[in-house]
Design a protein around this motif. Structure first.
Motif, short mmCIF file in Angstrom:
data_model
loop_
_atom_site.label_atom_id
_atom_site.label_comp_id
_atom_site.label_asym_id
_atom_site.label_seq_id
_atom_site.Cartn_x
_atom_site.Cartn_y
_atom_site.Cartn_z
N ARG A 104 31.45 39.54 49.24
CA ARG A 104 32.39 40.33 48.42
C ARG A 104 31.75 40.68 47.08
NH1 ARG A 104 38.17 39.55 49.23
NH2 ARG A 104 38.40 40.74 47.32
N LYS A 105 31.10 39.70 46.47
CA LYS A 105 30.47 39.92 45.15
C LYS A 105 29.32 40.91 45.24
CE LYS A 105 31.91 36.00 42.46
NZ LYS A 105 31.84 34.56 42.77
N ARG A 106 28.51 40.78 46.30
CA ARG A 106 27.40 41.72 46.48
C ARG A 106 27.91 43.15 46.62
NH1 ARG A 106 22.39 40.29 48.62
NH2 ARG A 106 21.98 42.52 48.44
N ILE A 107 28.94 43.30 47.43
CA ILE A 107 29.47 44.65 47.70
C ILE A 107 30.10 45.25 46.43
CG2 ILE A 107 31.12 45.95 49.10
CD1 ILE A 107 30.56 43.83 51.35
N GLN A 108 30.62 44.38 45.60
CA GLN A 108 31.23 44.87 44.34
C GLN A 108 30.18 45.43 43.38
OE1 GLN A 108 33.73 41.70 42.86
NE2 GLN A 108 35.23 42.01 44.49
N GLN A 109 28.91 45.17 43.67
CA GLN A 109 27.85 45.73 42.82
C GLN A 109 27.52 47.18 43.20
OE1 GLN A 109 24.49 43.08 43.32
NE2 GLN A 109 25.61 41.33 42.53
N ALA A 110 28.25 47.74 44.12
CA ALA A 110 27.96 49.10 44.59
C ALA A 110 27.88 50.10 43.44
CB ALA A 110 29.01 49.54 45.60
N GLN A 111 26.88 50.95 43.54
CA GLN A 111 26.70 51.99 42.53
C GLN A 111 26.43 53.31 43.21
OE1 GLN A 111 23.39 50.55 40.18
NE2 GLN A 111 24.73 50.33 38.41
N PHE A 112 26.94 54.38 42.63
CA PHE A 112 26.68 55.70 43.20
C PHE A 112 25.18 55.98 43.20
CE2 PHE A 112 26.14 60.33 42.71
CZ PHE A 112 26.67 60.71 43.93
N LEU A 113 24.65 56.38 44.35
CA LEU A 113 23.22 56.64 44.47
C LEU A 113 22.96 58.15 44.49
CD1 LEU A 113 20.47 55.12 45.02
CD2 LEU A 113 21.02 55.30 47.45
N MET A 114 23.52 58.82 45.47
CA MET A 114 23.34 60.27 45.55
C MET A 114 24.28 60.90 46.57
SD MET A 114 19.91 60.68 47.87
CE MET A 114 20.25 62.39 48.23
N SER A 115 24.43 62.20 46.48
CA SER A 115 25.19 62.96 47.47
C SER A 115 24.23 63.86 48.21
CB SER A 115 26.24 63.84 46.79
OG SER A 115 27.23 63.06 46.20
N ALA A 116 24.41 63.96 49.51
CA ALA A 116 23.57 64.87 50.29
C ALA A 116 24.46 65.89 50.99
CB ALA A 116 22.75 64.08 51.32
N PRO A 117 24.15 67.17 50.84
CA PRO A 117 24.96 68.19 51.50
C PRO A 117 24.67 68.31 52.99
CG PRO A 117 23.22 69.24 50.21
CD PRO A 117 23.10 67.76 49.98
N THR A 118 23.49 67.89 53.40
CA THR A 118 23.14 67.95 54.82
C THR A 118 22.37 66.70 55.22
OG1 THR A 118 20.97 68.96 54.54
CG2 THR A 118 22.84 70.48 54.72
N PHE A 119 22.30 66.50 56.51
CA PHE A 119 21.59 65.35 57.07
C PHE A 119 20.14 65.30 56.58
CE2 PHE A 119 19.10 63.54 60.62
CZ PHE A 119 19.65 62.27 60.63
N LYS A 120 19.52 66.45 56.52
CA LYS A 120 18.10 66.53 56.13
C LYS A 120 17.85 66.03 54.72
CE LYS A 120 16.31 70.37 58.90
NZ LYS A 120 17.41 71.33 59.12
N LEU A 121 18.85 66.15 53.87
CA LEU A 121 18.65 65.78 52.46
C LEU A 121 19.12 64.36 52.13
CD1 LEU A 121 19.63 69.22 50.89
CD2 LEU A 121 17.34 68.26 51.14
N CYS A 122 19.35 63.56 53.16
CA CYS A 122 19.74 62.17 52.94
C CYS A 122 18.57 61.38 52.36
CB CYS A 122 20.18 61.53 54.25
SG CYS A 122 21.76 62.13 54.85
N PRO A 123 18.87 60.23 51.71
CA PRO A 123 17.75 59.40 51.22
C PRO A 123 16.89 58.92 52.38
CG PRO A 123 19.87 58.32 50.82
CD PRO A 123 20.16 59.66 51.39
#
Ligand SMILES: Nc1nc2c(ncn2[C@@H]2O[C@H](COP(=O)(O)OP(=O)(O)O)[C@@H](O)[C@H]2O)c(=O)[nH]1
Ligand SMILES: [Mg+2]
Length: 208
Positions: free
Chosen positions: A10-29
């Motif tokens: 629970r604590k680990r997941i609470q550290q979630a931070q916005f990383l990026m948005s991808a408009p298409t599959f190709k542009l995913c991290p």
């Protein structure tokens, strides 16, 4: 699993931070590490669930925000090799049909081909579970050999007995599909089901 382990997830997941948005599959991290994706038709309660889980009021924006809803949104959990992914829901009357079709192609591509994707959290409203969108997602999950964990959301809307009945009914339907799945009741409003969800995610992401 011990409560201490679940609390640590629970604590680990609470550290979630916005990383990026991808408009298409190709542009995913980069397709490395592990990620868990959240999907649901719009209004299923996905943003509320992500916000409750991460204990951050605005991490996943409200579904009415136009910008990010048509994107695949990535959040890092601790570091960018563990990720939570918010997949776009659809079902808005205002979205043109060809755009919906384009998105379906992207979603399918993502679910079937993404190597780092270790599991799918599928959110479905307990009052009308497993609609067409959900069935489509289950179908792709099966094609992609992905385990699925179902959240019956807004479980506070039903009395205890009725929600247990729905849980049983939906489980029985899913058993016939011959795919690895688990299922639980969930309420973002009452903050119920968070431990169970964190446990599944912790295992899929191999959190310590
Ligand atoms: N009663 C109840 N309402 C909820 C719950 N989760 C979400 N909602 C409501 O359902 C609507 C859609 O929620 P939202 O999280 O934006 O859904 P999304 O479109 O899937 O991201 C909003 O009006 C929320 O307040 C819940 O656990 N209980
Ligand atoms: Mg939303």
């Amino acid at each position: 699993m011990t409560q201490a382990k679940v609390t640590s997830y629970r604590k680990r997941i609470q550290q979630a931070q916005f990383l990026m948005s991808a408009p298409t599959f190709k542009l995913c991290p980069d397709d490395s590490g592990r990620e868990v994706a959240f999907a649901g038709r719009s209004n299923a309660g996905k943003s509320s669930a992500i916000n409750a889980l991460t204990n951050q009021r605005q991490l996943a924006r409200c579904s009415k925000t136009p910008g990010r809803t048509q994107m695949i949104n990535f959040f890092s959990i601790g570091d960018d090799q563990s990720r939570l992914v918010d997949l776009p829901g659809y079902g808005y009357a205002s979205v043109p049909k060809e755009m919906k079709v384009k998105w379906q192609v992207e979603l399918e591509h993502y679910l079937v081909d993404r190597q780092s994707l270790t599991g799918l959290i599928l959110l479905t409203d307990i009052r009308h579970p497993l609609k067409e969108f959900d069935e489509q997602m289950l179908h792709w999950a099966k094609d992609g050999d992905l385990p699925v964990h179902i959240l019956l959301t807004k479980s506070d809307k039903l009395k205890y007995g009725a929600s247990k009945n729905t849980l049983l009914k939906v489980s029985n339907t899913l058993k016939k599909l011959d795919l690895p799945f688990s299922i639980q009741l969930f309420s973002a409003l009452k903050k119920e089901g968070l431990d169970e969800l964190a446990q599944v995610m912790g295992e899929w992401l191999a959190l310590d």
